[in-house]
Design an enzyme around this catalytic site. Structure first.
Site: not given
Lengths: 417, 142
Positions: B62, B99
């Site tokens: 990701s 993230k």
């Protein structure tokens, strides 16, 4: 006036586990002793369930299952590293410090003269939480004993409590039982209760002479500390002059051979630590113990120190000395619980004197030990080991429920997606 | 004779690389010796707060846009403020994730750096704690 702070980690072992697995935040946690025998640490939630400290694990299995309690074997590599991080963080804020245990430290705050002591301690608390994820409580007082008292209150309140005012001392000592005071063991508190002294304030207001008669000069010192007269200062920071490696066996051992194997393995660890700090040992101390809790077993504890002719950090020589010690103190017919080795009289390699009559080539030894350390560091502990360490290791601790050693093993790092 | 060569310090913890190497002819000291400096320590370069720094392994894809690939080693500093735009380890409802933190006017968002992964919009009910700030990524080319 002196000002002490006692910093104590909240449910330290459980808190360490939660740092690396936040899903545990809402679950009760218990940590088991060496060999997964007893419960040695609990989160607040586990305490609230009524799981007692020190209880045998198997007795608590039903309640553990019912309440989905997370159970861990002791992960001393993780707890030790987290402790080091916490202590390093504290030292940045208060250089006058005594590491009292794996999860407690005394700080001297008076030399720092912070403008607002309470706020300063709140900052320390927030820093430790941010840097390590472990919550701590801080008690502030004019003596170490009172700082410890303040810490009890801090734990129940907002994390920081200052007991320097007379009013605060009166209020808290009035309701605190004597057995909660730092340094008052059970035998002493029973003696005090017989004398009609039940609360901390009653001990504080007792006659120092009488207390000294019953509880020695140490008891008197505690009394004076409760009065606010500082008698116990920070223990001066000693450079590591001894290294200990010792653990309880998985099962009680009677034969000499497996005890010797275990000893050799602890010696290997101790020597690794010794070389890591660039020191050599001048003496080796070995001790053995039976299980004092098994009242039906015959008891035997003994230890012996062996002075080395030349200071050394060579695992082979130290194991040799350790084995000699063991053979002198080992007796047949006992069920042993623990063996340990202590390396003492350590000197830095840079300071050692050349011995006139003894020809020992450190270079060859250092070279070999360096290779062993490097191989074991890169390829995992015990990739290279000495025959005397044994192959079966029947003495080895059980630790099947241990979490990952997140901060000390490359293969066990925290993984995040 | 080599004055010094790349050495492992005795603790074998740090690999130290010398800044200068010189050969010395017997009897003639090298003028470079006066300019010899301390050895370079990669730890010193990437770890500013040792007691607050943790190594964390990345898994999944990701964050490939930020240069973080499956299996990479992330160096995470918990002492740093998680500002807008920093890559962070965040704890969302008890799960840790890596993230990019986006601080908007009225809310936070955690963005992946791969078009195939949608951002995590943080709602009122979400429990979010920033675990630490990623400062470096170690990516093996072998």
């Amino acid at each position: 006036m002196k000002i002490f702070a006692l910093v104590d980690c909240n449910n330290f072992y459980a808190s360490c586990e939660r740092v690396f697995d936040p899903s545990l935040k809402k679950r009760p946690i218990v940590i088991l002793s060496n060999n997964d025998g007893c419960i040695i640490a609990r989160s607040n939630e586990a305490k609230a369930l009524g799981i007692p400290m020190g209880a045998p694990f198997f007795q608590q299995k039903a309640i553990i299952k019912k309440h989905n309690v997370a159970v861990f074997s002791s992960n001393y590599q993780l707890y030790g590293d987290m402790s080091q991080r916490i202590m390093d963080t504290l030292r940045l804020h208060a250089p006058d410090m005594e590491v009292y245990s794996i999860d407690e430290a005394f700080l001297r705050l008076d030399p720092l003269q912070p403008r607002d002591l309470y706020e300063y301690c709140k900052t320390i608390r927030a820093k430790v939480l941010q840097w390590t994820g472990v919550p701590v409580s801080i008690g502030i007082g004019p003596t170490k004993v009172l700082a410890k008292v303040a810490n009890h209150v801090a734990k129940k309140q907002t994390g920081v409590f200052d007991i320097r005012s007379q009013q605060a001392q009166d209020e808290i000592l009035k309701v605190m039982d004597v057995d909660k005071i730092w340094g008052i063991a059970r035998r002493w508190s029973e003696r005090l209760n017989q004398m009609g002294i039940n609360k901390a304030s009653e001990l504080r207001d007792a006659s120092p002479t009488i207390i000294r008669k019953h509880l020695s000069v140490i008891g008197e010192r505690i009394l004076r500390e409760l009065k606010g007269q500082s008698c116990i200062d920070l223990e001066s920071i000693r450079p590591r002059k001894t290294i200990i490696s010792s653990k309880s066996f998985g099962n009680l051992l009677t034969k000499k051979r497996p005890i010797e194997e275990a000893l050799a393995n602890y010696a290997v660890r101790a020597c690794e630590k010794l070389r890591e700090q660039n020191s050599r040992a001048q003496a080796v101390h070995v001790f053995i113990q039976t299980n004092g809790f098994r009242e039906t077993d015959r008891q035997y504890n003994n230890g012996l120190t062996w002075t080395l002719t030349t200071p050394t950090s060579d695992t082979r020589l130290i194991i040799q000395a350790a084995k000699v010690c063991l053979s002198k103190i080992y007796k047949e017919g006992y069920r042993y619980k623990k063996v340990g080795i202590m390396l003492t009289d350590l000197i830095p390699t840079s300071l050692e004197q050349k011995q006139l009559f003894i020809d020992f080539n450190h270079h060859a030894s250092d070279y070999l030990m360096n290779i062993m350390d490097k191989v074991n560091k890169d390829h995992g502990p015990d990739t290279l080991f000495l025959g005397t360490q044994g192959l079966t290791r029947e003495w080895k601790m059980r630790c099947v429920l241990r979490s990952q050693r997140y901060t000390t093993q490359w293969g066990e790092l925290l993984t995040v997606s | 004779m080599t004055a010094t060569s790349s050495t492992f310090s005795k603790t074998a913890k740090h690999c130290l690389l010398p800044l200068a190497l010189c050969h010395i002819e017997a009897g003639f000291p090298s003028p470079a010796d006066d300019h010899m400096e301390s050895l370079l320590d990669l730890n010193e370069h990437v770890i500013k707060h040792p007691s607050a720094t943790y190594f964390v392994r990345a898994s999944g894809y990701s964050m490939t846009g930020a240069g973080i690939f499956n299996g990479d080693l992330m160096i995470v500093d918990r002492s740093l403020e998680p500002d807008h735009g920093k890559v962070v380890i965040a704890e969302v409802d008890g799960q840790l994730t890596v993230k990019r933190l986006s601080k908007l006017k009225d809310r936070f968002e955690l963005h992946s750096e791969n078009p195939n992964y949608p951002p995590i919009e943080l709602q009122e009910g979400n429990e979010v704690v920033i675990w630490g700030v990623v400062t470096h990524v170690l990516h093996s080319l072998l």
